[in-house]
Design an enzyme around this catalytic site. Structure first.
Site, mmCIF file in Angstrom:
data_model
loop_
_atom_site.group_PDB
_atom_site.id
_atom_site.type_symbol
_atom_site.label_atom_id
_atom_site.label_comp_id
_atom_site.label_asym_id
_atom_site.label_seq_id
_atom_site.Cartn_x
_atom_site.Cartn_y
_atom_site.Cartn_z
ATOM 1 N N SER A 184 0.797 -1.227 0.000
ATOM 2 C CA SER A 184 0.000 0.000 0.000
ATOM 3 C C SER A 184 0.826 1.271 0.000
ATOM 4 O O SER A 184 0.367 2.304 -0.477
ATOM 5 C CB SER A 184 -0.958 0.000 1.188
ATOM 6 O OG SER A 184 -0.255 -0.193 2.390
ATOM 7 N N HIS A 212 -5.359 -3.142 -2.980
ATOM 8 C CA HIS A 212 -4.934 -2.181 -4.006
ATOM 9 C C HIS A 212 -4.829 -2.798 -5.405
ATOM 10 O O HIS A 212 -4.440 -2.109 -6.347
ATOM 11 C CB HIS A 212 -3.601 -1.543 -3.603
ATOM 12 C CG HIS A 212 -3.702 -0.815 -2.302
ATOM 13 N ND1 HIS A 212 -4.120 0.489 -2.203
ATOM 14 C CD2 HIS A 212 -3.487 -1.239 -1.023
ATOM 15 C CE1 HIS A 212 -4.144 0.849 -0.928
ATOM 16 N NE2 HIS A 212 -3.766 -0.177 -0.195
ATOM 17 N N LYS A 242 -11.730 1.266 -2.018
ATOM 18 C CA LYS A 242 -10.671 1.860 -2.838
ATOM 19 C C LYS A 242 -11.146 1.902 -4.298
ATOM 20 O O LYS A 242 -11.969 2.745 -4.622
ATOM 21 C CB LYS A 242 -9.368 1.100 -2.619
ATOM 22 C CG LYS A 242 -8.956 1.131 -1.129
ATOM 23 C CD LYS A 242 -7.591 0.593 -0.867
ATOM 24 C CE LYS A 242 -7.362 0.281 0.603
ATOM 25 N NZ LYS A 242 -7.323 1.447 1.495
HETATM 26 C C1 LIG Z 1 -3.542 -3.301 2.052
HETATM 27 C C2 LIG Z 1 -4.761 -2.898 2.826
HETATM 28 N N1 LIG Z 1 -5.492 -3.842 3.432
HETATM 29 C C3 LIG Z 1 -6.584 -3.548 4.128
HETATM 30 C C4 LIG Z 1 -7.007 -2.246 4.270
HETATM 31 C C5 LIG Z 1 -8.210 -1.975 5.107
HETATM 32 O O1 LIG Z 1 -9.360 -1.872 4.338
HETATM 33 P P1 LIG Z 1 -10.575 -0.991 4.861
HETATM 34 O O2 LIG Z 1 -10.197 0.434 4.605
HETATM 35 O O3 LIG Z 1 -11.744 -1.455 4.078
HETATM 36 O O4 LIG Z 1 -10.691 -1.274 6.320
HETATM 37 C C6 LIG Z 1 -6.276 -1.214 3.654
HETATM 38 C C7 LIG Z 1 -6.636 0.215 3.719
HETATM 39 O O5 LIG Z 1 -7.420 0.763 4.308
HETATM 40 C C8 LIG Z 1 -5.124 -1.557 2.913
HETATM 41 O O6 LIG Z 1 -4.394 -0.606 2.320
#
Ligand SMILES: Cc1ncc(COP(=O)(O)O)c(C=O)c1O
Length: 392
Positions: A184, A212, A242
């Site tokens: 990320s 992502h 996203k």
């Molecule tokens: C790689 C990754 N996994 C999980 C999440 C968590 O997802 P959520 O925002 O739906 O809680 C994020 C970002 O928020 C992320 O960048």
């Protein structure tokens, strides 16, 4: 007079501020998009994860309006009590048909990706088991490993030899390899084919966080499709907040994995279901992701344009072919100063600092969206060049 408890918090907050690590929220007075209004000013934003420009897409706004009149606004309960609606069920069916990590896979929706990762890891592993995790994994995979109480083994970023040694040395009855598919804060893609080979060789689960990659890679199906990987040992998840432009998340895996999550995963069972209107809107987002390849083609053009243009800058560009294009500045204070100089020129690019990224690797996280134009990217590059010239 502040109690000692409050004084302790204030001292820690002051230390954070002094180290240049204070974080601020910026209330936005417009919808998410390539231009946002903040503090009364319009900024060209390269800050969100709205990779396909769906967060304010008219078709999605309309879908939410329609769904609100049909389904109301709240789910009213957790899924297992009385909060599971037809739109949740339909979305799960459609997701499972689109992202096929193994034959006959099922999908399960969650209120957030954070909860989905807590659920996966705490369900598949327990005390005495082992979770093997890339050092740059997202915080919620790490938190899921902690919640599981399994041994938590972190390998250096992308180091498959180190992972293999750790797996060879493990006597854990159940092993899980957990990885971001697209990292990320770096934008690079995990070596998923090799990770699956190692999982096969050590009879481990492969948990893939495709937050992502979903919507962007593999013609929208995500990172597994990008590499053509299929296996019953793959458990994949992604967020709907996203590229899909909304909120919520999902897991897709073998039906036995999904049924185990439904029956036993506390982060699934003990929380209110996401509003059915969001699930209904996510079905519209999924149709766009599936059918509108033009958005991905435009995004790919912008990525190339940015990478070509950023080459001469003093801040190294990481080897990323995705919408996440970080420029590594190093020092946290220096990264903040470049972000502020961009802001003064009308651009919003977040400076990402430790502990989100390793020490001395503070960076500008430029994120591109299909909603940007080539002119937006050209203007950002010009601003970066002018800031760099001022520093020289
Ligand atoms: C790689 C990754 N996994 C999980 C999440 C968590 O997802 P959520 O925002 O739906 O809680 C994020 C970002 O928020 C992320 O960048």
């Amino acid at each position: 007079m502040a109690t000692a408890l409050i004084a302790g918090l204030d001292a820690a907050l002051a230390a954070r501020r002094a180290a240049g690590l204070e974080r601020r929220r910026h209330p936005i007075a417009s919808p998410q998009g390539p231009r946002v209004t903040v503090d009364g000013r319009e900024l060209v934003a390269f800050a969100s994860n709205d990779y396909l420009g769906l967060a304010n897409d008219p078709a999605l706004v309309e879908a939410v309006r329609d769904a609100a009149s049909r389904w109301g606004v709240g789910a009213g309960a957790s899924h297992l009590i009385c909060g599971h609606f037809e739109p949740h069920e339909a979305l799960e069916t459609e997701l499972a048909a689109f992202i096929v990590p193994c034959a006959g896979a099922r999908a399960l929706t969650f209120s957030s990706g954070y909860l989905a990762n807590l659920a996966i890891l705490s369900t598949l592993a327990g005390r005495g088991d082992a979770v093997f995790a890339d050092r740059l994994n997202h915080a919620c995979l790490n938190d899921g490993a902690q919640l599981s109480r399994a041994d938590f083994v972190r390998y250096p970023h992308g180091d498959m030899d180190a992972l293999e040694r750790a797996l060879d040395g493990s006597k854990a009855p159940r092993k899980i390899i957990a990885t971001d598919a697209v990292f990320s804060m770096d934008g690079d893609v995990a070596p998923l084919p090799r990770l699956l080979e190692l999982a096969d060789a050590h009879d481990a689960w492969l948990v893939v966080d495709d937050a992502h990659g979903f919507g962007v890679l593999g013609e929208g199906r995500g990172s597994l499709a990008h590499f053509g990987l299929v296996s019953e040992r793959i458990v994949t998840m992604a967020t709907l907040g996203k590229a899909a432009g909304i909120a919520g998340a999902f897991v897709v895996a073998h039906p036995s994995v999904i049924e185990t999550l439904v029956q036993t995963a506390r982060p699934y069972i003990y929380t209110t279901a996401a509003p059915p209107l969001l699930a209904q809107a996510a079905r519209t987002a999924l149709a766009i992701i599936r059918d509108d390849a033009g958005r991905r083609a435009h995004l790919a053009g912008l990525i190339q344009q940015f990478r070509d243009g950023a080459r001469g800058l003093p801040w190294p560009l990481l080897p990323s072919l995705t919408a996440i294009q970080p420029l590594v500045v190093g020092d946290s204070g220096a990264a903040m100063r470049v972000a502020e100089a961009l802001r003064a020129r009308g651009f919003w690019v977040p400076a990402i600092r430790p502990p989100t990224v390793p020490q001395s690797t503070a960076r500008l996280r430029v994120s591109l969206s299909a909603a940007h134009s080539a002119d937006d990217v050209a203007a950002l590059l010009a601003a970066l060049r002018s800031i760099a010239a001022g520093l020289a």
